[in-house]
Each structure stands twice: as C-alpha cells, then as structure tokens.
Design a protein around this motif. Sequence first.
Motif, mmCIF file in Angstrom:
data_model
loop_
_atom_site.group_PDB
_atom_site.id
_atom_site.type_symbol
_atom_site.label_atom_id
_atom_site.label_comp_id
_atom_site.label_asym_id
_atom_site.label_seq_id
_atom_site.Cartn_x
_atom_site.Cartn_y
_atom_site.Cartn_z
ATOM 1 N N GLN A 237 0.824 -1.205 0.000
ATOM 2 C CA GLN A 237 0.000 0.000 0.000
ATOM 3 C C GLN A 237 0.859 1.257 0.000
ATOM 4 O O GLN A 237 1.781 1.379 0.813
ATOM 5 N N LYS B 125 -5.866 -5.253 7.417
ATOM 6 C CA LYS B 125 -4.859 -5.853 8.294
ATOM 7 C C LYS B 125 -5.432 -6.090 9.697
ATOM 8 O O LYS B 125 -5.150 -7.117 10.333
ATOM 9 N N LYS B 126 -6.240 -5.160 10.184
ATOM 10 C CA LYS B 126 -6.808 -5.303 11.531
ATOM 11 C C LYS B 126 -7.744 -6.504 11.626
ATOM 12 O O LYS B 126 -7.749 -7.214 12.642
ATOM 13 N N ILE C 271 3.487 -0.761 4.020
ATOM 14 C CA ILE C 271 3.099 0.583 3.604
ATOM 15 C C ILE C 271 4.338 1.281 3.061
ATOM 16 O O ILE C 271 5.337 1.441 3.765
ATOM 17 N N ARG D 183 1.633 4.956 0.998
ATOM 18 C CA ARG D 183 1.229 5.840 2.095
ATOM 19 C C ARG D 183 0.377 6.993 1.589
ATOM 20 O O ARG D 183 -0.619 7.369 2.219
ATOM 21 N N ALA E 287 -4.831 4.623 2.468
ATOM 22 C CA ALA E 287 -4.216 3.571 3.279
ATOM 23 C C ALA E 287 -5.116 3.063 4.402
ATOM 24 O O ALA E 287 -4.904 1.957 4.905
ATOM 25 N N THR E 288 -6.116 3.828 4.777
ATOM 26 C CA THR E 288 -6.996 3.390 5.863
ATOM 27 C C THR E 288 -7.680 2.062 5.550
ATOM 28 O O THR E 288 -7.919 1.255 6.446
ATOM 29 N N THR E 289 -7.958 1.810 4.275
ATOM 30 C CA THR E 289 -8.629 0.552 3.919
ATOM 31 C C THR E 289 -7.678 -0.631 4.063
ATOM 32 O O THR E 289 -8.065 -1.693 4.577
ATOM 33 N N ALA E 290 -6.437 -0.467 3.612
ATOM 34 C CA ALA E 290 -5.446 -1.528 3.796
ATOM 35 C C ALA E 290 -5.228 -1.800 5.284
ATOM 36 O O ALA E 290 -5.093 -2.958 5.710
ATOM 37 N N TYR E 291 -5.225 -0.731 6.073
ATOM 38 C CA TYR E 291 -5.043 -0.872 7.525
ATOM 39 C C TYR E 291 -6.235 -1.592 8.146
ATOM 40 O O TYR E 291 -6.076 -2.456 9.021
ATOM 41 N N ASP E 292 -7.435 -1.266 7.683
ATOM 42 C CA ASP E 292 -8.638 -1.953 8.175
ATOM 43 C C ASP E 292 -8.601 -3.436 7.827
ATOM 44 O O ASP E 292 -9.014 -4.286 8.627
ATOM 45 N N LEU F 267 1.302 -6.641 5.882
ATOM 46 C CA LEU F 267 1.040 -5.323 5.294
ATOM 47 C C LEU F 267 2.336 -4.534 5.177
ATOM 48 O O LEU F 267 3.049 -4.336 6.162
#
Length: 313
Positions: free
Chosen positions: A260, A276-277, A286, A262, A269-274, A284
């Motif tokens: 992803q 991963k969560k 970044i 940055r 990037a918030t979607t990739a982070y979501d 992941l």
Amino acid sequence: MYPPIEPFKTGFLKVSDIHNLYYELVGNPQGTPVIFLHGGPGGGCDPKDRCFFNPEKYKIILLDQRGAGKSTPIASLEENTTWDLVKDCEKLREHLEVDKWHVFGGSWGSTLSLAYAQSHPDRVKSLVLRGIFTLRKSELRFFYQEGTSMLFPEAWDDFIAPIPQAERKDMLLAYHAQLNSADEETCAKAAKAWTRWEMWTSKLHVDAAQVAMAENDKFALAFSRIENHYFINEGWMRDGQLLEKQSIDKIRHIPCIIVQGRYDVVCPATTAYDLKKVWPESTLHIVPDAGHSSREPGIAKLLVSATDKFSDF
C-alpha cells in the motif's frame, strides 16, 4: 520488475451469450499458475502487467474483464457485475485446467481478488494485493466527493466541469447520467473527464503520459462507464462486506501480502489498515514514498518480492 515478455498463447473465452473475454498466457507453460486481475474495473491489462512475475517459475494468466481491454463487447454494462466476474475467473480456471492458482490484484483488482477468494477459498494458493479497495461508501465518497478534491484542486475543477452546479452534490449519480447519455459528445466528454481525474491522482508525482491515456476515446469510455456502473451499484455487495469477520474467516488460512502506498489518494491507506486489523495473519507493507500506481518504484519492488516469495509455493 522482470523484462518485457510476449505471451505463448492468447485466446477468447465465451462466458455468456454477450461476453467474450480475452486472455493470455505468459512465462513457463509448466510453471505455477497465477492470475493477474486488473484494476478499474474497466481498465484492462497492459503488457507491463506481465512483468511482476518470474517467467521461469510462473505460468502467468492475464484476463481482460467484461467490457474491458480486448474483451467484447467493449464498455458493455449488461451482465456485468462483481459476481459475474467472480464466475468468469472460475470458468477460466476450469478452461485452463488449473487446480489451484495464486491470485494477484491491485486497486479494483484487490476487490475482485478478495471477492473471488472468499467465494472459492479452496482454489487460491496465495494473495498479493495492492492499493486496497473494498467499495465502501466512505472510500467512494473520499475520492469522488470530498477528500482527494482538497489535495488536487486544479484536477478537481476539471473533473466537476462537465457537471452542472446543481448536480454536484452526488458526482457518481451525475456522471452516471452523462456517461450513459444518448448524445455521443456528452458521453465522450464525461468519459475523458472521469478518466483524467483518476490518471491525474494515481501517482505521487503526476505522470503526464498517464494523464494522456484519457484522450484515448475507446479506453476512456470503457474505463469510465464500467467504473461508474460498479460504483453506483456499490459492487452488488453489502457496505463493508469484504471486511466482515465472516468473510475474512473464509480466507484466513491463505498467505497474503498487502502493498500500500502511504500517499495513495485513490484508495487511501486506511482501507489496507482496516484489512490488516481484521486479518492480522496477513502481511502489510506501507510504502512511505508512493501513491496508488503499481508502477511506482517502491510498490513495484515489493510486489515482485511478494511474487518471488510465493513462486515455489
């Protein structure tokens, strides 16, 4: 990325009474199969997409999705949904007599990769995903209504120009009307403006050659009409469906690497982070100096590293 390479086989697969899909096979005919799922939707494949994979180890399969690239009929919206494309992937897998394959997709390709893997988890060896997009309303609103507009104000002015002031509260709906207008000039003008917006915002440093792709009438029409069609219909999914625990549980066992940028303002990037969560077993990365495009050096390097890692799997 690996050097340019030509296909050893090309063909068309008839998947409905309407649609014939172009596909090509590249690399080692006896290699481990991998399918490349392009972005857009409506973007089609590019020869450079072959170069993310070691051609000595992979049997690389590229598919132009319905209405895109060399598939026919071009820019067709009929019988063109997320779940039609998922079925197409299965039809191609069966046609090529592939048991299991690796799945690689970026942007909309990441959406389709997740949808396919969650529908057929027993057919997926690994996932390599880039620029994560899950078609949530919040993601569409950020790019097409308010968000990216604040970072690229001059490009945003160009994007909203074809739309009357009174209709700008819902840009997706306003563009839907123009992209499906009976007036060819209205449709063509809207298609180019829609496509320029995405091409302009896809890299950390604006790429004039990429922006110029919007002047290709055939590409712009397919790209804009199909994207808008999918987004207006929210992908024929529940909002956030691909990120639900019950959906992720189906694929939790599949090795997955996520790359992803940055400063990706197309698929933030918030979607990739979501992702991963809800899927901590995934990896992941970044990239600190990249936007959305798979061609940016830091992203391309990590994508090749990921496919190299899975090449003997």
